[in-house]
Design a protein around this motif. Sequence first.
Motif, short mmCIF file in Angstrom:
data_model
loop_
_atom_site.label_atom_id
_atom_site.label_comp_id
_atom_site.label_asym_id
_atom_site.label_seq_id
_atom_site.Cartn_x
_atom_site.Cartn_y
_atom_site.Cartn_z
N TYR A 19 -13.53 42.53 91.37
CA TYR A 19 -14.20 43.30 90.31
C TYR A 19 -13.18 43.84 89.32
CZ TYR A 19 -12.91 47.70 92.72
OH TYR A 19 -12.22 48.74 93.28
N TYR B 84 -22.04 38.86 86.40
CA TYR B 84 -21.54 38.85 87.78
C TYR B 84 -21.83 37.47 88.33
CZ TYR B 84 -26.37 39.37 89.53
OH TYR B 84 -27.70 39.19 89.81
N PHE C 266 -18.25 41.70 88.34
CA PHE C 266 -17.70 41.38 89.66
C PHE C 266 -18.11 39.96 90.02
CE2 PHE C 266 -21.82 43.39 90.44
CZ PHE C 266 -22.43 42.51 91.32
#
Length: 449
Positions: free
Chosen positions: A175, A212, A297
């Motif tokens: 992340y 993500y 992330f």
Amino acid sequence: MRNMAATQEIRRVIVVDKEGKITETAGISGTDVVGGNDDGKEAVEENDLTPQPTKRPKRSETIGVSTDGNFPLDTEQIRHISGMKTNKIEQSFDLEALIAELMAGNPDVDIYVLPYGIPLTQRIKELGIFVPLNDCGVITDYLGKCFDYIQTAAKNENGDVWMMPLFEYGDGTWYIPDNMQKFNIKPEELTMLDSYMAVLERLYDGMGEYHYYNNAFTFMSNCDSLYDANYNNYETGDINFDTELYRHLAELFWPGWDSYASVETKHPLFFKALQQTAGSVTTLGETPDFDRDFVIFKTISMEQHLIETARIGSEKFKELLEGWRVLPFPKLQSDSEKGLVALSYAFVNPYSRQQEAAVEYLECILENQTDIVQLPLFFREDIEYYEPYYDVSVPAFQDIYGIFRDSVVKYGYSWEWYSDYITECQHGLISFDEAIERRQKQAVTGLYE
């Protein structure tokens, strides 16, 4: 009679091009050459990562290595350093066929390369179908510097070193701290399964240019393996998939599963971990989608972030840790759960006709590991080992090191958990309870095979 030119000492010269590819040519006595100048003169360069000449006499054997095709070793480097060639023998992981072959003794195979998490592993140890490596100082010294769980995995109950660890895979969540803050995500929210899934629900359709990434197949597989490792006991036969926790996992993931589609599955909260560009898959970190300015992330294997983007130890390789932090793969329900490392190993066939050469082949791999093994490795406990290859002061390195230090080796009898029972349950061919029963039966059947 030979002339003066012919009497000059001929040496092997290692040449490294700009892409890091190593080739070998013949040269006249002098200093080993790395690269060259535009004016045609050879340029001498200090490079600790360049393979050094073997300390022992080169051999000429061809080593038969049985593998399922997943063999990230540079066999040309092995030949260059040791003199030994490699004959890769492709085989499937059919349990009965492999056991029959091992028991019968196939002299064409000198070394077997297998994943630790299959039923065959325990049978090899129990039946003693291996050449003990206790007297090999290179291997035992290396193991003595590895994490305890690696040392334990490499020995049987009698203390015999029966295998050498080759590759490993461990999943985590990379992340970018600043981007997490933009979305008001606290790192601890990604450390437990339910809070992780709650973050996905919160982010869905509301990310804009930020992203993500994860992989539904891999994520579900890891959750199943974590349950198997932490809540089943194969030594005592205490195996139970009909629990509230496992049913919760099934209810989370099975509705999005389609085993006939692709390994990405169809779960709406998960996204591809690799991007398709110009007809080929591009590695993480190399496309604009993975520009760290827009990544929140990504839950992937830790090696996947590092592999193939740069040569191990190069400045570009070290830069892949900068600006990132790494969390362990989410735990299912308890902080006491152990994380998992998927391990592949090599052992020498006791029926091999060239056992001594096979052991030297393994020694060559260890002595020149970063030049031969085409994966970043985190077997070793001694931090000093990593200093030539990483900036060990970077927080992301400390994160990764801690994750591998606190893990255990993935092992279970139920490695084929992704069977058709999930699809059959989705299509109404069997009930949810029957699907759970099938999962249970699969594990118990594997235990007693």
